[in-house]
Design a protein around this motif. Sequence first.
Motif, PDB file in Angstrom:
ATOM      1  N   TYR A 190       2.835  -2.743   6.206  1.00 54.24           N
ATOM      2  CA  TYR A 190       1.872  -1.830   5.584  1.00 54.24           C
ATOM      3  C   TYR A 190       0.862  -1.504   6.667  1.00 54.24           C
ATOM      4  O   TYR A 190       0.002  -2.332   6.959  1.00 54.24           O
ATOM      5  CB  TYR A 190       1.187  -2.484   4.395  1.00 54.24           C
ATOM      6  CG  TYR A 190       2.142  -2.791   3.247  1.00 54.24           C
ATOM      7  CD1 TYR A 190       2.670  -1.769   2.466  1.00 54.24           C
ATOM      8  CD2 TYR A 190       2.511  -4.100   2.948  1.00 54.24           C
ATOM      9  CE1 TYR A 190       3.530  -2.038   1.413  1.00 54.24           C
ATOM     10  CE2 TYR A 190       3.375  -4.382   1.900  1.00 54.24           C
ATOM     11  CZ  TYR A 190       3.883  -3.341   1.136  1.00 54.24           C
ATOM     12  OH  TYR A 190       4.736  -3.620   0.096  1.00 54.24           O
ATOM     13  N   ALA A 194       4.273  -7.471   6.153  1.00 57.91           N
ATOM     14  CA  ALA A 194       4.412  -8.169   4.871  1.00 57.91           C
ATOM     15  C   ALA A 194       5.694  -8.986   4.826  1.00 57.91           C
ATOM     16  O   ALA A 194       5.749 -10.057   4.213  1.00 57.91           O
ATOM     17  CB  ALA A 194       4.380  -7.169   3.722  1.00 57.91           C
ATOM     18  N   PRO A 213       4.272 -18.752  -2.132  1.00 56.60           N
ATOM     19  CA  PRO A 213       2.958 -18.514  -2.734  1.00 56.60           C
ATOM     20  C   PRO A 213       2.628 -17.021  -2.787  1.00 56.60           C
ATOM     21  O   PRO A 213       3.327 -16.209  -2.177  1.00 56.60           O
ATOM     22  CB  PRO A 213       2.010 -19.243  -1.786  1.00 56.60           C
ATOM     23  CG  PRO A 213       2.710 -19.303  -0.480  1.00 56.60           C
ATOM     24  CD  PRO A 213       4.183 -19.374  -0.814  1.00 56.60           C
ATOM     25  N   SER A 214       1.567 -16.713  -3.502  1.00 56.86           N
ATOM     26  CA  SER A 214       1.095 -15.340  -3.593  1.00 56.86           C
ATOM     27  C   SER A 214       0.855 -14.778  -2.190  1.00 56.86           C
ATOM     28  O   SER A 214       0.287 -15.460  -1.345  1.00 56.86           O
ATOM     29  CB  SER A 214      -0.183 -15.333  -4.425  1.00 56.86           C
ATOM     30  OG  SER A 214      -0.714 -14.047  -4.447  1.00 56.86           O
ATOM     31  N   SER A 234       3.206 -14.051   0.036  1.00 56.61           N
ATOM     32  CA  SER A 234       4.216 -14.457   1.020  1.00 56.61           C
ATOM     33  C   SER A 234       5.282 -13.381   1.268  1.00 56.61           C
ATOM     34  O   SER A 234       6.152 -13.564   2.118  1.00 56.61           O
ATOM     35  CB  SER A 234       4.868 -15.782   0.616  1.00 56.61           C
ATOM     36  OG  SER A 234       5.440 -15.687  -0.661  1.00 56.61           O
ATOM     37  N   THR A 284       7.442  -7.609  -2.017  1.00 63.42           N
ATOM     38  CA  THR A 284       7.731  -6.572  -1.031  1.00 63.42           C
ATOM     39  C   THR A 284       9.212  -6.577  -0.679  1.00 63.42           C
ATOM     40  O   THR A 284       9.849  -5.523  -0.635  1.00 63.42           O
ATOM     41  CB  THR A 284       6.870  -6.792   0.230  1.00 63.42           C
ATOM     42  OG1 THR A 284       5.489  -6.712  -0.143  1.00 63.42           O
ATOM     43  CG2 THR A 284       7.174  -5.743   1.285  1.00 63.42           C
TER      44      THR A 284
HETATM   45  P1  ADP Z   1       4.093 -11.858  -3.028  1.00 57.95           P
HETATM   46  O1  ADP Z   1       5.025 -11.042  -3.873  1.00 57.95           O
HETATM   47  O2  ADP Z   1       4.754 -13.031  -2.401  1.00 57.95           O
HETATM   48  O3  ADP Z   1       2.833 -12.223  -3.738  1.00 57.95           O
HETATM   49  P2  ADP Z   1       3.618  -9.369  -1.657  1.00 57.95           P
HETATM   50  O4  ADP Z   1       4.962  -8.885  -1.246  1.00 57.95           O
HETATM   51  O5  ADP Z   1       3.034  -8.762  -2.886  1.00 57.95           O
HETATM   52  O6  ADP Z   1       3.656 -10.946  -1.781  1.00 57.95           O
HETATM   53  O7  ADP Z   1       2.596  -9.165  -0.472  1.00 57.95           O
HETATM   54  C1  ADP Z   1       2.892  -9.521   0.870  1.00 57.95           C
HETATM   55  C2  ADP Z   1       1.771  -9.041   1.763  1.00 57.95           C
HETATM   56  O8  ADP Z   1       1.745  -7.616   1.803  1.00 57.95           O
HETATM   57  C3  ADP Z   1       0.383  -9.488   1.325  1.00 57.95           C
HETATM   58  O9  ADP Z   1      -0.373  -9.748   2.450  1.00 57.95           O
HETATM   59  C4  ADP Z   1      -0.117  -8.274   0.579  1.00 57.95           C
HETATM   60  O10 ADP Z   1      -1.510  -8.226   0.624  1.00 57.95           O
HETATM   61  C5  ADP Z   1       0.508  -7.143   1.347  1.00 57.95           C
HETATM   62  N1  ADP Z   1       0.770  -5.947   0.510  1.00 57.95           N
HETATM   63  C6  ADP Z   1       1.562  -5.894  -0.568  1.00 57.95           C
HETATM   64  N2  ADP Z   1       1.608  -4.654  -1.065  1.00 57.95           N
HETATM   65  C7  ADP Z   1       0.822  -3.896  -0.282  1.00 57.95           C
HETATM   66  C8  ADP Z   1       0.470  -2.505  -0.269  1.00 57.95           C
HETATM   67  N3  ADP Z   1       0.954  -1.654  -1.188  1.00 57.95           N
HETATM   68  N4  ADP Z   1      -0.368  -2.082   0.689  1.00 57.95           N
HETATM   69  C9  ADP Z   1      -0.822  -2.931   1.621  1.00 57.95           C
HETATM   70  N5  ADP Z   1      -0.521  -4.236   1.678  1.00 57.95           N
HETATM   71  C10 ADP Z   1       0.285  -4.713   0.738  1.00 57.95           C
END
Ligand code: ADP
Length: 223
Positions: A13, A18, A37-38, A40, A44
């Motif tokens: 991103y 990510a 964990p959240s 990770s 994505t």
């Molecule tokens: P999880 O599902 O394990 O909680 P995510 O895939 O949601 O993790 O997020 C992985 C990383 O990407 C995190 O640092 C999150 O802040 C970042 N992230 C997720 N979605 C977006 C987005 N749409 N824009 C920017 N950063 C994002």
Amino acid sequence: VAGLEVRGVEVRYGAAVAVEDVSLVVEPGTVVGLLGPSGSGKSTLLRAIAGLEPLTAGSILWEGDDLAGVKVFKRNFGLVFQDAQLFPTMTVGRNIAYGLGKLPRPAQQTRVTEMLELVGLPGFQDRRVTELSGGQAQRVALARSLAPTPRALLLDEPLSALDTGLRRRLAEDLARILRESRTTAVYVTHDQQEAYTVADRVAVLTEGHLLQLADPETLRHAP
Ligand code: ADP
Ligand code: ADP
């Protein structure tokens, strides 16, 4: 490679990475859990597999074919999210038949009946969606996703909106349903016990990296 292959996938991103260099294979009829964990990178990665997130490196393959450029709906993956996202004005049966437009009516009804039996809600065709409990709604969401026989199912924290006791029982049911229907699936959860219950193999993610990939038995006994 048969089934689903994730090969060297990276998703950024902007400048933030990510998901970084993740490779794994989901063999036909098996469930791979994405645990971590959240933040990770689980969601994505799942969204990237679904075609909802562009890759900045690597590829996603189905039966050896690169899915680059193949649109979300053409991928023929079923999606299940935390929120069941049922159509509130339709009955349970109409919700499940939603993706069956190509089948004649009687065949649709047969499929709906089968799916309701599979998810443990026989006879629920004519129920109103607004009258379902959270657990029942997720069962219907699962039935709706499985009805058109997707090549694979992608589930993102499907039980995390439910409370703990119900979640445990539903995880066991889900495991049984996925096995009985021989569904190829990727299952995202932050809950270790849930991952061990549902998945045949568990991919542990941390900060966008794949830390390890093993079956629950091995992970349970890992130091
Ligand atoms: P999880 O599902 O394990 O909680 P995510 O895939 O949601 O993790 O997020 C992985 C990383 O990407 C995190 O640092 C999150 O802040 C970042 N992230 C997720 N979605 C977006 C987005 N749409 N824009 C920017 N950063 C994002
Ligand atoms: P649901 O009824 O939500 O689909 P189950 O079929 O597993 O889930 O329900 C089994 C039992 O759990 C039923 O007796 C039901 O009343 C009870 N139950 C339903 N919703 C909840 C909840 N949110 N928390 C705890 N128990 C619940």
